[in-house]
Design a protein around this motif. Structure first.
Motif, PDB file in Angstrom:
ATOM      1  N   LEU A 428       0.908  -1.232  -0.066  1.00  0.00           N
ATOM      2  CA  LEU A 428       0.032  -0.005   0.014  1.00  0.00           C
ATOM      3  C   LEU A 428       0.720   1.241   0.149  1.00  0.00           C
ATOM      4  CD1 LEU A 428      -2.543  -1.496   2.538  1.00  0.00           C
ATOM      5  CD2 LEU A 428      -2.853  -1.112   0.119  1.00  0.00           C
ATOM      6  N   PHE A 429       2.178   1.221   0.286  1.00  0.00           N
ATOM      7  CA  PHE A 429       2.875   2.524   0.448  1.00  0.00           C
ATOM      8  C   PHE A 429       3.948   2.634  -0.603  1.00  0.00           C
ATOM      9  CE2 PHE A 429       1.743   0.775   4.658  1.00  0.00           C
ATOM     10  CZ  PHE A 429       0.550   1.646   4.906  1.00  0.00           C
ATOM     11  N   PRO A 430       4.212   3.988  -0.856  1.00  0.00           N
ATOM     12  CA  PRO A 430       5.218   4.266  -1.884  1.00  0.00           C
ATOM     13  C   PRO A 430       6.706   3.911  -1.503  1.00  0.00           C
ATOM     14  CG  PRO A 430       4.052   6.046  -1.275  1.00  0.00           C
ATOM     15  CD  PRO A 430       3.814   5.271  -0.197  1.00  0.00           C
ATOM     16  N   ARG A 431       7.375   3.405  -2.495  1.00  0.00           N
ATOM     17  CA  ARG A 431       8.691   3.037  -2.052  1.00  0.00           C
ATOM     18  C   ARG A 431       9.645   3.463  -3.437  1.00  0.00           C
ATOM     19  NH1 ARG A 431       6.521  -1.867  -0.894  1.00  0.00           N
ATOM     20  NH2 ARG A 431       7.054  -2.914  -2.825  1.00  0.00           N
ATOM     21  N   ASP A 432      10.858   3.672  -3.241  1.00  0.00           N
ATOM     22  CA  ASP A 432      11.780   3.999  -4.545  1.00  0.00           C
ATOM     23  C   ASP A 432      11.811   2.873  -5.476  1.00  0.00           C
ATOM     24  OD1 ASP A 432      12.249   6.548  -3.795  1.00  0.00           O
ATOM     25  OD2 ASP A 432      14.516   5.967  -3.345  1.00  0.00           O
ATOM     26  N   GLY A 433      11.480   3.134  -6.797  1.00  0.00           N
ATOM     27  CA  GLY A 433      11.465   2.308  -7.896  1.00  0.00           C
ATOM     28  C   GLY A 433      10.194   1.474  -7.854  1.00  0.00           C
ATOM     29  N   CYS A 458      -3.901 -15.972  -7.224  1.00  0.00           N
ATOM     30  CA  CYS A 458      -3.255 -15.057  -6.386  1.00  0.00           C
ATOM     31  C   CYS A 458      -3.212 -13.862  -7.120  1.00  0.00           C
ATOM     32  CB  CYS A 458      -1.717 -15.168  -6.077  1.00  0.00           C
ATOM     33  SG  CYS A 458      -1.475 -17.083  -5.386  1.00  0.00           S
ATOM     34  N   THR A 459      -3.698 -12.440  -6.254  1.00  0.00           N
ATOM     35  CA  THR A 459      -3.626 -11.281  -6.751  1.00  0.00           C
ATOM     36  C   THR A 459      -3.221 -10.390  -5.909  1.00  0.00           C
ATOM     37  OG1 THR A 459      -5.309 -10.136  -7.950  1.00  0.00           O
ATOM     38  CG2 THR A 459      -6.061 -10.677  -5.944  1.00  0.00           C
ATOM     39  N   ALA A 460      -2.721  -9.238  -6.214  1.00  0.00           N
ATOM     40  CA  ALA A 460      -2.151  -8.188  -5.646  1.00  0.00           C
ATOM     41  C   ALA A 460      -2.858  -6.567  -5.910  1.00  0.00           C
ATOM     42  CB  ALA A 460      -0.512  -8.259  -5.752  1.00  0.00           C
ATOM     43  N   LEU A 461      -2.752  -6.038  -4.940  1.00  0.00           N
ATOM     44  CA  LEU A 461      -3.192  -4.573  -5.013  1.00  0.00           C
ATOM     45  C   LEU A 461      -1.700  -3.864  -4.706  1.00  0.00           C
ATOM     46  CD1 LEU A 461      -6.064  -4.956  -5.458  1.00  0.00           C
ATOM     47  CD2 LEU A 461      -6.334  -3.302  -3.518  1.00  0.00           C
ATOM     48  N   VAL A 462      -1.482  -3.027  -5.556  1.00  0.00           N
ATOM     49  CA  VAL A 462      -0.486  -2.240  -5.586  1.00  0.00           C
ATOM     50  C   VAL A 462      -0.953  -0.685  -5.577  1.00  0.00           C
ATOM     51  CG1 VAL A 462       1.895  -1.536  -6.688  1.00  0.00           C
ATOM     52  CG2 VAL A 462       1.107  -3.949  -6.708  1.00  0.00           C
ATOM     53  N   CYS A 463      -0.401  -0.108  -4.481  1.00  0.00           N
ATOM     54  CA  CYS A 463      -1.045   1.371  -4.313  1.00  0.00           C
ATOM     55  C   CYS A 463       0.083   2.273  -3.541  1.00  0.00           C
ATOM     56  CB  CYS A 463      -2.298   1.482  -3.162  1.00  0.00           C
ATOM     57  SG  CYS A 463      -3.540   0.392  -3.705  1.00  0.00           S
ATOM     58  N   ASN A 464      -0.171   3.595  -3.485  1.00  0.00           N
ATOM     59  CA  ASN A 464       0.780   4.613  -2.877  1.00  0.00           C
ATOM     60  C   ASN A 464      -0.102   5.677  -2.098  1.00  0.00           C
ATOM     61  OD1 ASN A 464       3.562   4.358  -4.506  1.00  0.00           O
ATOM     62  ND2 ASN A 464       1.972   3.788  -5.995  1.00  0.00           N
ATOM     63  N   PHE A 465      -0.394   4.917  -1.013  1.00  0.00           N
ATOM     64  CA  PHE A 465      -1.012   5.893   0.100  1.00  0.00           C
ATOM     65  C   PHE A 465       0.003   6.307   1.155  1.00  0.00           C
ATOM     66  CE2 PHE A 465      -4.445   2.625  -0.951  1.00  0.00           C
ATOM     67  CZ  PHE A 465      -5.141   3.587  -1.677  1.00  0.00           C
ATOM     68  N   SER A 466      -0.219   7.441   1.692  1.00  0.00           N
ATOM     69  CA  SER A 466       0.694   7.877   2.657  1.00  0.00           C
ATOM     70  C   SER A 466       1.150   7.232   3.840  1.00  0.00           C
ATOM     71  CB  SER A 466       0.168   9.314   3.127  1.00  0.00           C
ATOM     72  OG  SER A 466      -1.076   9.121   3.780  1.00  0.00           O
ATOM     73  N   LYS A 467       2.376   6.827   4.203  1.00  0.00           N
ATOM     74  CA  LYS A 467       2.768   6.340   5.198  1.00  0.00           C
ATOM     75  C   LYS A 467       2.181   6.523   6.717  1.00  0.00           C
ATOM     76  CE  LYS A 467       5.931   3.150   5.377  1.00  0.00           C
ATOM     77  NZ  LYS A 467       7.243   2.257   4.951  1.00  0.00           N
ATOM     78  N   PRO A 468       1.881   5.801   7.574  1.00  0.00           N
ATOM     79  CA  PRO A 468       1.521   6.096   8.956  1.00  0.00           C
ATOM     80  C   PRO A 468       2.626   6.726   9.424  1.00  0.00           C
ATOM     81  CG  PRO A 468       1.350   3.619   8.860  1.00  0.00           C
ATOM     82  CD  PRO A 468       2.018   4.181   7.465  1.00  0.00           C
ATOM     83  N   THR A 469       2.295   7.801  10.360  1.00  0.00           N
ATOM     84  CA  THR A 469       3.551   8.294  11.238  1.00  0.00           C
ATOM     85  C   THR A 469       2.840   8.209  12.877  1.00  0.00           C
ATOM     86  OG1 THR A 469       2.319  10.635  11.515  1.00  0.00           O
ATOM     87  CG2 THR A 469       3.657  10.213   9.626  1.00  0.00           C
TER      88      THR A 469
END
Length: 723
Positions: A428-433, A458-469
């Motif tokens: 769920l979270f952004p990473r480099d690359g 098998c299936t995957a959800l790939v998202c870019n939500f902000s990471k928890p702090t």
């Protein structure tokens, strides 16, 4: 369910999850092994079968079974480039995908196999419907791959084009994924942008001392375009974002030219005619008429919306004593900003406040619960020792590709027979690359193997939500809740599908239908009862969050746990605010796509200035001004170079987002609007539409579910522009 241990009956799925333990060299070796195995299957068919003896059983089936086995490994091999943190592994995955693509082209060009397929096709055996569809698609695919072009220089040229198009597609997407651009801004230039965005940006040194680095990635880009008070900042960012991948400009042009050349070699008038033939629309004219009708109906609405937004802009410039002569122009970089301002002003809607009610984890649990009730499913998160057990002697980290990834085993509930369905992964979270948008990836399709046993997907959800702090969990804006629901919709389609052949599994439907099932599920995010049941204010998650909330909001008590009705009503009122402009934007993409793929002659496309066409068409359709209105020319930005869809499979198909919206609204209105949680209809939808994947003509599936032919009326009614 979140206990550390799953109930006993869910602890031993009948199939182990895949492992993500590849190395750069193992990926390449594995790929070569798969290719060799497939080549041997094909060679074996040719060795043992003649046109006289050819049958479905000895010619088509062995390859289909090999395809099934291939998909179990090849999807994951190509997946690493989207999610791995290791650049070497991403590069190897890209290289492996190129090898697989080349082999795919080689297989699709085998004259010897085509000869046998042709013989089977002409024998008209009595086959079950799914096998018949497979045979027809195989046969057609050889013809579409040029095997009716006589062998010799012409056929060689066609092959060369196919190969080059595949290289272009990989390079184009890689440029987008690896894009590292951005702009140095001073904090003053970012005035208005939410503090949690600005404080997370990289700080400059040396000549950039005192500035921060704002990237073109969504979590930086969108809030800045929405909140930055300075029009110059928004303009700079907007224009640079349109120019972030200018290396793709020549690639885009080359792809469009090659597609046109190839389509003409096959006897089509253009690439659009070639592509649309086996979609639901069948003919480019159907698509052009649909887009034209939509444009005619939306244009007056767009004009009205811009007038209102311009009024707001004038008032805003006046309030801030800005006199820059732009009060008669509504720019592309104004749209997100004034759109938000209007929502806050006229609808007093603050999206940051709504987001407080949608912490990522409870929202996901709420969504899964909706799918459980609607479709008769059970989701069990696999954690702790259950993970280790499923790693089958390996480390528990082997069954995910990154430590942030959650994995679930998915089951039928008792009413549906308690069987195993498959595995769902959430990354769920952004990473480099990492892949920069939100998408659903199939990792392994389901099918029936040669012994009649079921292989589970098998299936995957790939998202870019902000990471928890420490002060805030990851909070979803409402539009992100919609995105999550949408992508999870694809994931469910992928999980509950039950086809004989992996080729038709899940979302493997025609492109102008594939979005409909997940678009339909977005409606649940606009239904008051569902929104309330999904919501859970983050201050209820832990005492730390509660304290942080009180401190940052200055409130002395927690708000209500669920989102208040008044806020939901406000949100739903905004559903169609500036909708004409939003749909005109989609229309620009769709019409640009048709324009470059539907030239009258090859010379026409050779002489077409693609950049100017893209920008002019956007102005004509969306009615928003770009830098050209400030005295520049039409070549200020190359949006087409950032537009992965048109290179990645939606070519002459982007209209599918809009046409499937028509189908999805039709389904929702006629079946679910009265009672979105109607489990009987939910299960009927699961079995009639989702389960079949692409194993049946999509229009037939849709008509069976609706009990009639689809109609555009609900769609126009929803947009408030019915006749």
């Amino acid at each position: 369910m979140n206990s550390s241990m799953a109930p006993e009956k869910y602890r031993k799925p009948p199939q182990l999850p895949p492992k993500f333990t590849a190395t750069p060299s193992s990926l390449i070796e594995e790929t070569k092994r798969l290719i060799e195995r497939s080549r041997n299957v094909q060679d074996g068919i040719v060795r043992d079968v003649t046109p006289e003896t050819a049958s479905f059983e000895n010619t088509i089936l062995p390859s289909a079974r090999d395809d099934n086995k291939m998909a179990i490994e090849s999807h994951i091999i190509g997946f690493y480039q989207a999610v791995s943190t290791d650049k070497a592994l991403r590069d190897a995955s890209t290289e492996a995908e190129a090898l697989l693509d080349d082999f795919g082209i080689e297989s699709s060009m085998r004259e010897d196999i085509f000869g046998l397929t042709d013989a089977v096709y002409k024998k008209k055996e009595n086959l079950d419907p799914e096998s018949q569809r497979l045979l027809e698609k195989d046969y057609k695919s050889f013809i579409r791959n040029g095997l009716n072009i006589p062998a010799g220089p012409k056929r060689d040229r066609f092959k060369e084009i196919k190969k080059r198009l595949s290289e272009i597609s990989i390079a184009f997407q890689k440029n987008l994924n690896e894009e590292q651009g951005g702009v140095w801004f001073t904090p003053k230039e970012l005035d208005g942008v939410p503090e949690d965005v600005v404080s997370s940006l990289k700080k400059g040194e040396g000549e950039n001392e005192g500035k921060v680095w704002l990237t073109f990635k969504y979590p930086d880009l969108f809030p800045t375009l929405k909140y930055a008070h300075s029009a110059d900042t928004r303009k700079t960012l907007f224009v640079k974002n349109e120019n972030k991948c200018n290396g793709n400009v020549p690639l885009f042009r080359e792809a469009v030219l090659l597609r046109d050349e190839a389509a003409r070699m096959l006897g089509y008038n253009n690439h659009a005619e070639f592509k649309i033939e086996d979609k639901m629309a069948k003919l480019p004219k159907t698509v052009d008429d649909f887009l034209g009708d939509l444009r005619t109906r939306l244009a007056p609405g767009g004009k009205k919306e811009i007038e209102k937004l311009l009024e707001l802009k004038r008032q805003d410039l006046k309030d801030r004593s800005i006199n820059d002569g732009t009060d008669e122009k509504y720019f592309l970089w104004d749209s997100r900003y004034y759109d938000r301002l209007m929502l806050e002003k006229d609808y007093s809607l603050d999206h940051q406040v709504i987001a407080e009610y949608f912490p990522l984890q409870t929202t996901i649990q709420g969504m899964l619960k909706i799918f459980e009730e609607l479709f008769g499913m059970v989701f069990i998160e696999i954690i702790g020792e259950d993970r280790a057990a499923l790693a089958d002697g390996g480390k528990s980290s082997d069954i995910v590709w990154h430590e942030d990834v959650q994995v679930f085993s998915v089951w039928d509930d008792e009413g549906e027979g308690s069987g195993f369905i498959g595995y769902l992964y959430l990354d769920l979270f952004p990473r480099d690359g990492k892949y920069g948008h939100a998408a659903n990836f199939n990792l392994q399709p389901g099918y029936i193997d040669e012994n009649g046993n079921r292989r589970y997907p098998c299936t995957a959800l790939v998202c870019n939500f902000s990471k928890p702090t420490p002060k805030k969990p990851s909070l979803l804006k409402h539009e992100e809740v919609v995105t999550l629901f949408h992508e999870l919709g694809h994931g469910i389609h992928d999980l509950v599908s039950r086809t004989t052949y992996s080729r038709f599994h899940g979302t493997s439907t025609v492109r102008d239908f594939v979005e409909a099932p997940s678009q339909m599920l977005e409606n649940w995010c606009w239904t008051p009862s569902q929104l309330r049941s999904l919501s859970h204010h983050y201050s209820y998650l832990s005492s730390d969050y509660e304290a942080a909330y009180k401190e940052s909001s200055g409130a002395d008590q927690k708000p209500s746990e669920q989102i208040p009705n008044s806020l939901v009503a406000k949100l739903i009122n905004t559903k169609h605010v500036n909708d004409a402009l939003f749909n005109l934007r989609q229309l620009h993409f769709g019409m640009f796509d048709m324009t470059v793929h539907e030239p009258k002659s090859h010379e026409e496309i050779e002489n077409l200035d693609i950049t100017t066409t893209y920008n002019k068409l956007r102005k004509d359709i969306s009615q928003l001004d770009g830098p050209e209105a400030l005295g520049g020319d039409w070549t200020w930005g190359n949006g087409q170079a950032t537009f992965g869809h048109l290179i990645g499979g939606y070519d002459a198909g982007y209209y599918g987002y809009l046409s499937s919206q028509v189908y999805s609204t039709d389904m929702f209105y006629s079946v679910f609007k009265e009672n979105p949680m109607n489990g009987k209809e939910g299960r009927r939808y699961r079995h009639t539409v989702l389960e079949r994947g692409g194993s049946k003509e999509e229009m037939d599936i849709l008509e069976e579910f609706l009990g009639r032919k689809p109609s555009t009326e609900s769609f126009y009614k929803e947009l408030g522009i019915s006749k």
